[in-house]
Design a protein around this motif. Structure first.
Motif, mmCIF file in Angstrom:
data_model
loop_
_atom_site.group_PDB
_atom_site.id
_atom_site.type_symbol
_atom_site.label_atom_id
_atom_site.label_comp_id
_atom_site.label_asym_id
_atom_site.label_seq_id
_atom_site.Cartn_x
_atom_site.Cartn_y
_atom_site.Cartn_z
ATOM 1 N N GLU A 220 49.267 48.726 -2.573
ATOM 2 C CA GLU A 220 48.504 47.718 -1.846
ATOM 3 C C GLU A 220 47.421 47.105 -2.725
ATOM 4 O O GLU A 220 47.167 45.897 -2.658
ATOM 5 C CB GLU A 220 47.893 48.312 -0.580
ATOM 6 C CG GLU A 220 47.149 47.294 0.249
ATOM 7 C CD GLU A 220 47.101 47.630 1.732
ATOM 8 O OE1 GLU A 220 46.172 47.147 2.394
ATOM 9 O OE2 GLU A 220 47.979 48.359 2.210
ATOM 10 N N TYR A 262 56.910 42.079 -1.277
ATOM 11 C CA TYR A 262 55.903 42.771 -0.470
ATOM 12 C C TYR A 262 55.618 41.974 0.806
ATOM 13 O O TYR A 262 55.526 42.545 1.899
ATOM 14 C CB TYR A 262 54.631 42.944 -1.294
ATOM 15 C CG TYR A 262 53.502 43.640 -0.565
ATOM 16 C CD1 TYR A 262 53.411 45.029 -0.545
ATOM 17 C CD2 TYR A 262 52.519 42.919 0.092
ATOM 18 C CE1 TYR A 262 52.384 45.673 0.109
ATOM 19 C CE2 TYR A 262 51.477 43.543 0.748
ATOM 20 C CZ TYR A 262 51.413 44.918 0.756
ATOM 21 O OH TYR A 262 50.380 45.553 1.419
ATOM 22 N N ALA A 263 55.499 40.662 0.683
ATOM 23 C CA ALA A 263 55.254 39.818 1.856
ATOM 24 C C ALA A 263 56.428 39.882 2.826
ATOM 25 O O ALA A 263 56.234 39.927 4.061
ATOM 26 C CB ALA A 263 55.011 38.377 1.421
ATOM 27 N N ARG A 265 58.420 42.396 3.245
ATOM 28 C CA ARG A 265 58.340 43.695 3.922
ATOM 29 C C ARG A 265 57.289 43.656 5.030
ATOM 30 O O ARG A 265 57.491 44.205 6.118
ATOM 31 C CB ARG A 265 58.014 44.794 2.911
ATOM 32 C CG ARG A 265 58.026 46.181 3.529
ATOM 33 C CD ARG A 265 58.055 47.287 2.492
ATOM 34 N NE ARG A 265 58.641 48.490 3.055
ATOM 35 C CZ ARG A 265 59.359 49.368 2.396
ATOM 36 N NH1 ARG A 265 59.622 49.180 1.118
ATOM 37 N NH2 ARG A 265 59.857 50.428 2.992
ATOM 38 N N GLN A 266 56.162 43.021 4.757
ATOM 39 C CA GLN A 266 55.139 42.894 5.788
ATOM 40 C C GLN A 266 55.653 42.073 6.968
ATOM 41 O O GLN A 266 55.313 42.351 8.128
ATOM 42 C CB GLN A 266 53.893 42.216 5.207
ATOM 43 C CG GLN A 266 53.176 43.000 4.114
ATOM 44 C CD GLN A 266 52.678 44.345 4.609
ATOM 45 O OE1 GLN A 266 53.130 45.398 4.149
ATOM 46 N NE2 GLN A 266 51.767 44.326 5.566
ATOM 47 N N LYS A 267 56.476 41.093 6.691
ATOM 48 C CA LYS A 267 57.002 40.211 7.726
ATOM 49 C C LYS A 267 58.022 40.907 8.624
ATOM 50 O O LYS A 267 57.960 40.799 9.853
ATOM 51 C CB LYS A 267 57.637 38.992 7.062
ATOM 52 C CG LYS A 267 58.461 38.091 7.959
ATOM 53 C CD LYS A 267 57.614 37.231 8.846
ATOM 54 C CE LYS A 267 58.476 36.181 9.555
ATOM 55 N NZ LYS A 267 57.696 35.413 10.555
ATOM 56 N N ASP A 270 59.228 47.864 7.569
ATOM 57 C CA ASP A 270 59.790 48.735 6.531
ATOM 58 C C ASP A 270 61.289 48.961 6.705
ATOM 59 O O ASP A 270 62.056 48.869 5.742
ATOM 60 C CB ASP A 270 59.077 50.088 6.536
ATOM 61 C CG ASP A 270 57.625 49.989 6.094
ATOM 62 O OD1 ASP A 270 57.196 48.884 5.698
ATOM 63 O OD2 ASP A 270 56.917 51.008 6.161
ATOM 64 N N GLY A 324 50.023 40.415 8.218
ATOM 65 C CA GLY A 324 49.355 41.688 8.456
ATOM 66 C C GLY A 324 48.116 41.927 7.632
ATOM 67 O O GLY A 324 47.502 42.991 7.729
ATOM 68 N N ARG A 325 47.737 40.951 6.794
ATOM 69 C CA ARG A 325 46.561 41.121 5.943
ATOM 70 C C ARG A 325 45.685 39.866 6.070
ATOM 71 O O ARG A 325 45.513 39.107 5.113
ATOM 72 C CB ARG A 325 46.957 41.335 4.478
ATOM 73 C CG ARG A 325 47.838 42.558 4.224
ATOM 74 C CD ARG A 325 47.047 43.850 4.421
ATOM 75 N NE ARG A 325 47.825 45.028 4.059
ATOM 76 C CZ ARG A 325 48.631 45.693 4.871
ATOM 77 N NH1 ARG A 325 48.755 45.278 6.140
ATOM 78 N NH2 ARG A 325 49.296 46.753 4.468
#
Length: 335
Positions: A220, A262-263, A265-267, A270, A324-325
């Protein structure tokens, strides 16, 4: 354009991206692959190594030796490896008895042993996430060269000696990066150079993830740092899927492209992300695939149209918000 790189007692090959044609006649487009038979004759006292399996070692007049290798699988020109020198070849096994062949300059065997011994663990870790290793063998060629570049030459990754003589966390990052390429970049080839983000982004993503779990920088933290710089990278080097020739191997294709994954995965979460990844390397194993293929596959697996989301990340002039961030911010661009 690189090709032959000198070592202390011989040479090795760095063909990526388009140096292979300086060595033999070839159409070195990254999507084109063919099986290769290597026949290399060396002076007495030197060994030749290449991708794949050693088929024959035959004496020739004057003490010379002819070495014949079979690539075993089709490979792209940029992934061909031929090295000549005073090498020790060390054989071991990985998961399910996979043959592992390390090729090490004679004077570096002991000093690189600890890091090289981690290959079986790296294979097992990646197989948990991406499925079975896609080739018949693997190994590390330790490069006794001043060129500080590792390379995912198929079945025999080049890792410079300095990468294996320093910090273990850094060594593992490089080893995992080149090994990951064997799923994404070697087995699943890119259709064109503008798809390089798929190869280098995946390799950097899993390198970072492994390092997070084994004493390195938190994933992260690394991705937040990349997010802050992403607009600057877009300005300097183009969006992830829009490189120019001079910016092809800039940081945007590495951490900048890992950030896209990574984005994603956030969307999607997991579990869905992991299914996308395993489906990607399974469906396109042994084939070439590009950005449109990835977007379409991710959308099918996720059960939603991810085209607008991924298009913004891959081609847009500005870095989108990170799912998510909401507190993550992009630094202002400086000319």
């Amino acid at each position: 354009m690189t090709s032959w790189v000198p070592t202390a007692d011989g040479t090795l090959l760095y063909a990526q991206p388009d140096g292979a044609k300086l060595v033999f006649p070839v159409d070195d487009h990254p999507s084109l692959r063919a099986p290769v038979t290597f026949r290399i004759t060396t002076p007495a006292g030197l060994r030749a190594v290449a991708n794949g399996r050693l088929v024959e070692r035959a004496p020739r007049p004057g003490g010379r030796v002819r070495w014949t290798y079979d690539s075993e699988e089709p490979l792209a020109a940029q992934l061909i490896q031929v090295a000549i020198g005073k090498f020790t070849v060390l054989d071991s096994t990985g998961p399910r008895g996979l043959p592992v062949r390390d090729v090490v300059p004679d004077g570096l065997v002991a000093d690189t042993a600890a890091d090289r011994a981690l290959t079986a663990d790296h294979l097992a870790w990646l197989e948990e996430r991406l499925g079975p290793y896609p080739f018949r063998r693997y190994g590390v060629l330790v490069g006794d060269t001043d060129l500080p570049v590792a390379l995912e030459t198929q079945s025999l990754s080049v890792v410079p000696k300095d990468d294996l003589l320093g910090d273990r966390v850094d060594a593992e990052r490089n080893l995992v990066h080149e090994l990951t390429h064997h799923w994404t970049g070697d087995s699943v080839a890119i259709r064109r150079w503008s798809d390089l983000w798929l190869s280098e982004g995946h390799a950097r993503y899993y390198e970072r993830l492994y390092s997070d779990e084994h004493g390195g920088v938190r994933m992260e933290d690394a991705m937040r740092d990349a997010y802050e710089q992403h607009d600057q990278w877009r300005h300097d080097d183009g969006a992830p899927a829009e490189p120019t020739e001079p910016t092809l191997f800039k940081v945007m294709r590495y951490d900048g492209s890992a950030l896209v994954l990574y984005a994603l995965r956030q969307k999607v979460g997991d579990e869905t992300f992991d299914r996308i990844e395993r489906t990607w390397v399974t469906r396109y194993r042994g084939r070439a695939a590009g950005t449109k293929d990835f977007v379409a596959l991710a959308s099918r697996v996720a059960g939603e149209d991810l085209t607008p989301f991924l298009t913004a990340w891959l081609y847009g002039p500005d870095t989108p918000p990170m799912p998510g961030r909401p507190d993550w911010r992009v630094d202002p661009v400086e000319d």
